[in-house]
Motif scaffolding. Structure first.
Motif, PDB file in Angstrom:
ATOM      1  N   LYS A 111       0.852  -1.192   0.000  1.00  0.00           N
ATOM      2  CA  LYS A 111       0.000   0.000   0.000  1.00  0.00           C
ATOM      3  C   LYS A 111       0.881   1.233   0.000  1.00  0.00           C
ATOM      4  O   LYS A 111       2.071   1.172   0.332  1.00  0.00           O
ATOM      5  CB  LYS A 111      -0.954   0.017   1.191  1.00  0.00           C
ATOM      6  CG  LYS A 111      -0.318   0.374   2.515  1.00  0.00           C
ATOM      7  CD  LYS A 111      -1.385   0.542   3.576  1.00  0.00           C
ATOM      8  CE  LYS A 111      -0.778   1.112   4.856  1.00  0.00           C
ATOM      9  NZ  LYS A 111      -1.799   1.503   5.797  1.00  0.00           N
ATOM     10  N   LYS A 112       0.310   2.347  -0.359  1.00  0.00           N
ATOM     11  CA  LYS A 112       1.010   3.617  -0.345  1.00  0.00           C
ATOM     12  C   LYS A 112       1.346   3.981   1.100  1.00  0.00           C
ATOM     13  O   LYS A 112       0.521   3.800   1.996  1.00  0.00           O
ATOM     14  CB  LYS A 112       0.121   4.683  -0.986  1.00  0.00           C
ATOM     15  CG  LYS A 112       0.778   5.993  -1.229  1.00  0.00           C
ATOM     16  CD  LYS A 112      -0.154   6.897  -2.002  1.00  0.00           C
ATOM     17  CE  LYS A 112       0.507   8.236  -2.244  1.00  0.00           C
ATOM     18  NZ  LYS A 112      -0.380   9.103  -3.024  1.00  0.00           N
ATOM     19  N   ALA A 113       2.550   4.485   1.351  1.00  0.00           N
ATOM     20  CA  ALA A 113       2.986   4.786   2.718  1.00  0.00           C
ATOM     21  C   ALA A 113       2.225   5.958   3.320  1.00  0.00           C
ATOM     22  O   ALA A 113       1.918   5.962   4.501  1.00  0.00           O
ATOM     23  CB  ALA A 113       4.482   5.057   2.746  1.00  0.00           C
ATOM     24  N   SER A 114       1.912   6.959   2.519  1.00  0.00           N
ATOM     25  CA  SER A 114       1.178   8.108   3.042  1.00  0.00           C
ATOM     26  C   SER A 114      -0.276   8.012   2.608  1.00  0.00           C
ATOM     27  O   SER A 114      -0.607   7.399   1.611  1.00  0.00           O
ATOM     28  CB  SER A 114       1.789   9.400   2.525  1.00  0.00           C
ATOM     29  OG  SER A 114       1.713   9.441   1.128  1.00  0.00           O
ATOM     30  N   GLY A 115      -1.132   8.603   3.375  1.00  0.00           N
ATOM     31  CA  GLY A 115      -2.547   8.573   3.031  1.00  0.00           C
ATOM     32  C   GLY A 115      -3.232   7.340   3.580  1.00  0.00           C
ATOM     33  O   GLY A 115      -2.668   6.579   4.352  1.00  0.00           O
ATOM     34  N   ASP A 116      -4.466   7.178   3.170  1.00  0.00           N
ATOM     35  CA  ASP A 116      -5.270   6.082   3.723  1.00  0.00           C
ATOM     36  C   ASP A 116      -5.618   5.030   2.680  1.00  0.00           C
ATOM     37  O   ASP A 116      -6.638   4.375   2.775  1.00  0.00           O
ATOM     38  CB  ASP A 116      -6.542   6.636   4.357  1.00  0.00           C
ATOM     39  CG  ASP A 116      -7.405   7.407   3.369  1.00  0.00           C
ATOM     40  OD1 ASP A 116      -6.958   7.625   2.225  1.00  0.00           O
ATOM     41  OD2 ASP A 116      -8.522   7.790   3.739  1.00  0.00           O
ATOM     42  N   SER A 117      -4.755   4.871   1.681  1.00  0.00           N
ATOM     43  CA  SER A 117      -5.042   3.861   0.667  1.00  0.00           C
ATOM     44  C   SER A 117      -4.962   2.472   1.280  1.00  0.00           C
ATOM     45  O   SER A 117      -4.197   2.237   2.202  1.00  0.00           O
ATOM     46  CB  SER A 117      -4.066   3.970  -0.510  1.00  0.00           C
ATOM     47  OG  SER A 117      -2.768   3.620  -0.093  1.00  0.00           O
ATOM     48  N   GLY A 118      -5.755   1.572   0.762  1.00  0.00           N
ATOM     49  CA  GLY A 118      -5.759   0.202   1.268  1.00  0.00           C
ATOM     50  C   GLY A 118      -4.657  -0.626   0.632  1.00  0.00           C
ATOM     51  O   GLY A 118      -4.036  -0.222  -0.349  1.00  0.00           O
ATOM     52  N   TYR A 119      -4.434  -1.782   1.210  1.00  0.00           N
ATOM     53  CA  TYR A 119      -3.452  -2.718   0.661  1.00  0.00           C
ATOM     54  C   TYR A 119      -3.967  -3.344  -0.622  1.00  0.00           C
ATOM     55  O   TYR A 119      -5.171  -3.516  -0.801  1.00  0.00           O
ATOM     56  CB  TYR A 119      -3.162  -3.841   1.660  1.00  0.00           C
ATOM     57  CG  TYR A 119      -2.140  -3.471   2.718  1.00  0.00           C
ATOM     58  CD1 TYR A 119      -0.782  -3.543   2.442  1.00  0.00           C
ATOM     59  CD2 TYR A 119      -2.552  -3.071   3.973  1.00  0.00           C
ATOM     60  CE1 TYR A 119       0.157  -3.210   3.398  1.00  0.00           C
ATOM     61  CE2 TYR A 119      -1.613  -2.737   4.941  1.00  0.00           C
ATOM     62  CZ  TYR A 119      -0.263  -2.801   4.653  1.00  0.00           C
ATOM     63  OH  TYR A 119       0.666  -2.475   5.599  1.00  0.00           O
ATOM     64  N   SER A 120      -3.045  -3.734  -1.466  1.00  0.00           N
ATOM     65  CA  SER A 120      -3.371  -4.541  -2.630  1.00  0.00           C
ATOM     66  C   SER A 120      -3.778  -5.921  -2.134  1.00  0.00           C
ATOM     67  O   SER A 120      -3.664  -6.225  -0.948  1.00  0.00           O
ATOM     68  CB  SER A 120      -2.136  -4.687  -3.532  1.00  0.00           C
ATOM     69  OG  SER A 120      -1.133  -5.449  -2.857  1.00  0.00           O
ATOM     70  N   SER A 121      -4.186  -6.770  -3.028  1.00  0.00           N
ATOM     71  CA  SER A 121      -4.368  -8.180  -2.682  1.00  0.00           C
ATOM     72  C   SER A 121      -2.990  -8.791  -2.491  1.00  0.00           C
ATOM     73  O   SER A 121      -1.991  -8.247  -2.956  1.00  0.00           O
ATOM     74  CB  SER A 121      -5.081  -8.920  -3.818  1.00  0.00           C
ATOM     75  OG  SER A 121      -6.351  -8.381  -4.023  1.00  0.00           O
ATOM     76  N   TYR A 122      -2.933  -9.938  -1.817  1.00  0.00           N
ATOM     77  CA  TYR A 122      -1.656 -10.633  -1.677  1.00  0.00           C
ATOM     78  C   TYR A 122      -1.193 -11.153  -3.036  1.00  0.00           C
ATOM     79  O   TYR A 122      -2.004 -11.533  -3.875  1.00  0.00           O
ATOM     80  CB  TYR A 122      -1.776 -11.833  -0.722  1.00  0.00           C
ATOM     81  CG  TYR A 122      -1.430 -11.502   0.710  1.00  0.00           C
ATOM     82  CD1 TYR A 122      -0.110 -11.260   1.088  1.00  0.00           C
ATOM     83  CD2 TYR A 122      -2.417 -11.445   1.682  1.00  0.00           C
ATOM     84  CE1 TYR A 122       0.215 -10.971   2.406  1.00  0.00           C
ATOM     85  CE2 TYR A 122      -2.098 -11.156   3.004  1.00  0.00           C
ATOM     86  CZ  TYR A 122      -0.775 -10.918   3.361  1.00  0.00           C
ATOM     87  OH  TYR A 122      -0.454 -10.618   4.664  1.00  0.00           O
ATOM     88  N   SER A 123       0.113 -11.181  -3.220  1.00  0.00           N
ATOM     89  CA  SER A 123       0.707 -11.776  -4.414  1.00  0.00           C
ATOM     90  C   SER A 123       0.508 -13.285  -4.378  1.00  0.00           C
ATOM     91  O   SER A 123       0.110 -13.847  -3.362  1.00  0.00           O
ATOM     92  CB  SER A 123       2.213 -11.491  -4.442  1.00  0.00           C
ATOM     93  OG  SER A 123       2.852 -12.165  -3.361  1.00  0.00           O
ATOM     94  N   GLU A 124       0.813 -13.923  -5.490  1.00  0.00           N
ATOM     95  CA  GLU A 124       0.866 -15.374  -5.506  1.00  0.00           C
ATOM     96  C   GLU A 124       2.041 -15.800  -4.621  1.00  0.00           C
ATOM     97  O   GLU A 124       3.009 -15.072  -4.476  1.00  0.00           O
ATOM     98  CB  GLU A 124       1.072 -15.895  -6.932  1.00  0.00           C
ATOM     99  CG  GLU A 124      -0.056 -15.542  -7.895  1.00  0.00           C
ATOM    100  CD  GLU A 124      -1.387 -16.137  -7.502  1.00  0.00           C
ATOM    101  OE1 GLU A 124      -1.415 -17.320  -7.072  1.00  0.00           O
ATOM    102  OE2 GLU A 124      -2.400 -15.444  -7.634  1.00  0.00           O
TER     103      GLU A 124
END
Length: 133
Positions: A111-124
């Motif tokens: 996820k982006k370090a700043s702001g409130d963006s959410g995490y991506s899905s997990y990688s394979e």
């Protein structure tokens, strides 16, 4: 009467589901998954994960790494802060303090370090074994 209430309840559920799908792109969660490329660098106590995630290229990110010791089944999560800028979003992440001669499985989400963006899905999942002593 019962049939009408069931239809109304079902319509409400379908509407809620549709709204979730429509608003998901704006919720901060990222659409694509990061990738762990082929692991080639290993020592007795570390494994280097070559990461690729173009959606956050040249940005400071938070990377959560799920580490599974395949011999015991124990799972640990570690958090790192990095900038993904080298070679089109690729960055190497060294996972250290591992045991010699053990096979590990790794998954990452970003996820982006700043702001409130959410995490991506997990990688394979990608597996590698540390070198034996």
């Amino acid at each position: 009467m019962r049939s009408i209430s069931r239809k109304v309840a079902l319509a409400g559920l379908v509407s809620a589901f549709a709204m979730t799908i429509l608003l998901a792109p704006f919720s901060g969660a990222l659409a694509s998954k990061p990738k762990i490329k082929e692991i080639t660098k290993r020592t007795t106590t570390s494994i280097t994960l070559p990461l690729k995630y173009e959606e956050r290229e040249d940005e400071r990110v938070v990377i959560k790494v799920r580490i599974r010791d395949n011999s015991t089944g124990m799972v640990e999560t570690r958090t790192y802060r990095k900038t993904l800028s080298e070679d089109e979003g690729r960055k190497k992440l060294v996972i250290d303090d591992l045991k010699p001669g053990v096979k590990y499985s790794f998954k990452v989400k970003i996820k982006k370090a700043s702001g409130d963006s959410g995490y991506s899905s997990y990688s394979e999942s990608r597996s590698a074994t540390t070198k034996a002593k």
